[in-house]
Design an enzyme around this catalytic site. Structure first.
Site, PDB file in Angstrom:
ATOM      1  N   GLU A 168      44.895  45.632  32.573  1.00 63.70           N
ATOM      2  CA  GLU A 168      44.364  46.456  33.670  1.00 63.70           C
ATOM      3  C   GLU A 168      44.725  47.937  33.539  1.00 63.70           C
ATOM      4  O   GLU A 168      45.257  48.558  34.460  1.00 63.70           O
ATOM      5  CB  GLU A 168      44.816  45.876  35.024  1.00 63.70           C
ATOM      6  CG  GLU A 168      44.320  44.448  35.200  1.00 63.70           C
ATOM      7  CD  GLU A 168      44.754  43.797  36.504  1.00 63.70           C
ATOM      8  OE1 GLU A 168      45.416  44.454  37.329  1.00 63.70           O
ATOM      9  OE2 GLU A 168      44.428  42.608  36.692  1.00 63.70           O
ATOM     10  N   ASN A 211      43.173  43.372  28.267  1.00 61.17           N
ATOM     11  CA  ASN A 211      42.613  42.483  29.285  1.00 61.17           C
ATOM     12  C   ASN A 211      42.341  43.287  30.551  1.00 61.17           C
ATOM     13  O   ASN A 211      43.138  44.142  30.925  1.00 61.17           O
ATOM     14  CB  ASN A 211      43.642  41.371  29.569  1.00 61.17           C
ATOM     15  CG  ASN A 211      43.107  40.257  30.447  1.00 61.17           C
ATOM     16  OD1 ASN A 211      42.078  39.674  30.161  1.00 61.17           O
ATOM     17  ND2 ASN A 211      43.837  39.937  31.515  1.00 61.17           N
ATOM     18  N   HIS A 247      37.086  37.366  37.448  1.00 64.85           N
ATOM     19  CA  HIS A 247      37.329  37.014  38.853  1.00 64.85           C
ATOM     20  C   HIS A 247      36.045  37.381  39.593  1.00 64.85           C
ATOM     21  O   HIS A 247      35.828  38.535  39.947  1.00 64.85           O
ATOM     22  CB  HIS A 247      38.531  37.782  39.405  1.00 64.85           C
ATOM     23  CG  HIS A 247      39.828  37.388  38.779  1.00 64.85           C
ATOM     24  ND1 HIS A 247      40.356  36.122  38.905  1.00 64.85           N
ATOM     25  CD2 HIS A 247      40.705  38.086  38.018  1.00 64.85           C
ATOM     26  CE1 HIS A 247      41.517  36.064  38.253  1.00 64.85           C
ATOM     27  NE2 HIS A 247      41.748  37.241  37.706  1.00 64.85           N
ATOM     28  N   GLU A 275      40.503  34.678  32.911  1.00 63.39           N
ATOM     29  CA  GLU A 275      41.084  34.353  34.223  1.00 63.39           C
ATOM     30  C   GLU A 275      40.000  33.896  35.201  1.00 63.39           C
ATOM     31  O   GLU A 275      39.999  34.262  36.367  1.00 63.39           O
ATOM     32  CB  GLU A 275      41.838  35.569  34.790  1.00 63.39           C
ATOM     33  CG  GLU A 275      42.905  36.106  33.870  1.00 63.39           C
ATOM     34  CD  GLU A 275      43.661  37.301  34.438  1.00 63.39           C
ATOM     35  OE1 GLU A 275      43.632  37.502  35.670  1.00 63.39           O
ATOM     36  OE2 GLU A 275      44.300  38.017  33.640  1.00 63.39           O
TER      37      GLU A 275
END
Length: 471
Positions: A168, A211, A247, A275
């Site tokens: 992130e 990521n 997500h 994820e």
């Protein structure tokens, strides 16, 4: 979406008699029937993914592995595991220079024992950063980051297939800029490259990934990461893969997801869905569950369509423990097993995307039994061995195992149980000498039968009326 999402985020002795069954009558226990020698593996998401050479992964909390249904699903359905929180900076180096690996090692040991791949998450992230690190000035923070990566990636060297080295690092919105994190503020633009070089030195064999979330389609944020990867590849900075958290919200899977994954793969890196969860307003409705299933299938299909997409990982097993409701109040039901470990329509959708409909792992909470059905067919005959494991905490004293034979199969004799058949329904009752199944113990029985050319295995079993997981 929010950036703090991962918080919280024996041998059975033969009986002596044999009898022939006429429909609706009783089979006495017997012996002397030839037994199948090789088990036929049950079809699971894991077996389907294995057949395609892809990973089907799950984020786990090692403290939950003692919960029988959680462990059963993790064991059966996934070929890759990632620690939900146990390998993050605050968990692994809570005090500078003092490493704590017990929780991460529990995840690594679970993966090794089950023959599953281990994925590392995450070496550098601005969240779940211990206070001592957040307070450091730039040069000290860079030194601490290098030392942290050396310590953690070095500890797991040779055990992980890949690391989320940096998590992130890019800003939300349309700027395509870097996130204004403590690393960006105090170290500057070079911090990501420094992290990747340190990770390569610590574990030369692991694939190194960046990521992020909200990068699943083509947008400013994903393009910024694409440009970073292109620059790193051009300059020889080690980077091997890009993780797309996925997500997602029901009905909002990007239409260009496959094209986005492909443009990264075209730069010479692997891509992964890292994820995945797909949230909806709660309580869930049938319409949203159906839409969610279609969305899960779209995501898995997007990965499968890209040769360099290594696989798909869901961020948890059951809605019971999902991070979503605590961060997005009024939303949830984002995973493929519900709060009670019942598989949702999304489960079958993922199975279909991977190549077939399957009988899902459906542990019965609070009871706990697992049935392994091992058939051996020929021409118009077959034998089957049925193994029943008591996963509960208390012994079973007397048992009836029930199941259906759906293609007109007829049972002709049996051993180690008394069997009755009425139409499609078959019931097997214990013999006098094998009535007890200790907690954690197994009993087995078998039967011989005829079929008319097809012999599908039963799709569901009950033990004393309670549904069992099939293995």
């Amino acid at each position: 979406m929010r950036t703090h999402h991962h918080h919280r985020a024996g041998r059975i002795r033969p009986a002596l008699l044999a009898a022939v069954l006429v429909a609706g009558t009783v089979l006495a226990v017997g012996h002397g029937i030839s037994r199948p020698d090789a088990a036929e593996a049950a079809t699971t998401l894991k077996s389907l993914a294995d057949a395609k050479g892809r990973d089907i992964g799950v984020a786990i909390d090692p403290n939950r592995l003692a919960e029988a249904p959680y462990r059963q699903v993790a064991d059966a359905e996934f070929n890759l595991v990632v620690a939900e929180n146990a390998m993050k900076w605050d968990a692994t180096e809570p005090t500078r220079g003092q490493f704590s690996f017990a929780q991460g090692d529990a995840v690594a040991a679970y993966a090794a024992a089950g023959g599953k791949k281990l994925y590392g998450h995450t070496l550098v992230w601005h969240t779940q950063l211990p206070g001592w690190a957040a307070d450091l000035p730039g040069p000290d923070l860079l030194a601490a980051m290098r030392a942290h990566i050396a310590g953690v990636a070095g500890h797991y060297r040779g055990k992980v297939v890949a690391w989320d080295v940096v998590n992130e690092a890019f800003a939300d919105g349309g700027s395509g800029g870097r996130r204004d994190s403590v690393f960006q503020q105090r170290i500057g633009d070079g911090w990501i490259e420094e992290a990747f070089r340190a990770a390569r030195a610590a574990d030369p064999a692991a694939k190194l990934c960046i990521n992020d979330y909200s990068t699943d389609g083509v947008n400013a944020k994903s393009t910024a990461i694409l440009n970073l990867v292109r620059d790193f590849k051009a300059r020889g900075v080690p980077i091997d893969c890009v993780g797309f958290q996925a997500h997602l919200i029901v009905g909002q899977v990007p239409g260009d997801m496959q094209a986005n994954l492909q443009r990264f793969a075209d730069l010479g890196v692997d891509v992964r869905i890292t994820e995945l969860d797909i949230r909806m307003p709660t309580p869930a409705t049938a319409a949203n569950l159906a839409a969610q299933a279609a969305d899960y299938k779209r995501v898995v299909n997007a990965c499968l369509a890209v040769t360099r997409c290594a696989g798909v990982t869901t961020w948890g097993i059951t809605d019971k423990y999902s991070w979503i409701p605590s961060v997005f109040p009024g939303q949830g039901a984002a995973l493929i097993w519900d709060d009670n470990y019942a598989p949702k329509p999304a489960y079958q959708a993922v199975a279909e995307a991977l190549g077939g409909g399957v009988a899902p792992t459906t542990p019965a909470p609070g009871s706990g039994c697992t049935v392994t059905y091992v058939p051996n067919s020929w021409n118009n005959g077959f034998t089957a061995e049925v193994r029943v494991r008591n996963d509960g905490a208390t012994p079973v004293a007397g048992w009836t195992v029930a199941f259906g034979l759906s293609a007109g199969q007829r049972v002709t004799n049996a051993w180690n149980a008394t069997v009755t058949q009425n139409g499609d329904r078959v019931e097997a009752r214990n013999a006098s000498w094998n009535a007890a199944i200790p907690a954690g113990g197994t009993v087995s029985f078998g039967f011989q039968g005829t079929h008319g050319g097809t012999n599908p295995s039963p799709s569901a079993f009950t033990l004393n009326g309670a549904p069992c997981r099939t293995a």
